[in-house]
Design a protein around this motif. Structure first.
Motif: not given
Length: 190
Positions: A5-8, A20-22, A28-30, A54-58
């Motif tokens: 899941e980190r790659g997405f 987060a993929k590379f 990454f914070h929700a 729920s997947h939106t991150r900063v």
């Protein structure tokens, strides 16, 4: 979070390409659940009409270091302090300017009033004579200096013009194939 899941995961801040993929170092914070704090995040990241999922991150690059809690273990996660707000962005050079002082703090303080019996001691006319006129000789000297400078400027302009003309002539002599059209239409260039 599983490795698959980190790659997405990617940062939703405009102009930020963190993913987060590379990059396993970034966290990454929700978005916060508290509506006022969530609104402040949206304003700060310049996303007024943005749908948060729920997947939106900063990513952590947008938070000051004093707003991040470093993990206590090697496999622990970096977390945010309560009330943390993203403030570091490409458009502000990833730095926060100190808050601007209020109008009252920026205004100069009024000078202290001098009691009437001490006024002669503090008379402004001793320091400045606002009604005085410069001596005529001073005006003559400055006019003469300005005239000399004007002559110097004119001489330098002529020298530059002559030098640029010589440069063009040398270029034409050494590279006539570059100037063949110019030479046919304007033979005075040689």
């Amino acid at each position: 979070m599983p490795e698959s899941e980190r790659g997405f995961i990617h940062c939703c801040v405009p102009l930020c390409s963190a993913s987060a993929k590379f990059n396993g170092i970034l966290s990454f914070h929700a978005f916060p659940t508290h509506s006022d704090l969530r609104r402040q995040w949206l304003v700060n990241i310049r996303r007024d009409h943005f749908t948060i999922t729920s997947h939106t991150r900063v990513c952590c690059r947008h938070f000051a270091s004093d707003q991040l809690i470093e993990p206590t273990t090697l496999d622990g996660r970096r977390r945010l302090i309560k009330g943390a707000v993203p403030t570091l962005f490409e458009w502000n050079g990833y730095k926060v300017e100190p808050p601007r002082r209020s109008v009252w703090e920026r205004t100069e303080q009024r000078p202290e009033l001098v009691p009437p019996d001490d006024q002669e001691e503090h008379s402004l006319t001793r320091d400045h004579d606002y009604c005085s006129v410069p001596e005529p000789s001073a005006l003559d000297i400055s006019a003469s200096a300005a005239e000399d400078l004007s002559k110097d400027v004119e001489t330098l302009r002529k020298e530059i013009q002559d030098a640029s003309g010589l440069h063009v002539q040398k270029c034409v002599r050494h590279h006539p194939h570059h100037f063949s059209k110019t030479l046919r239409t304007n033979p005075t260039v040689r």
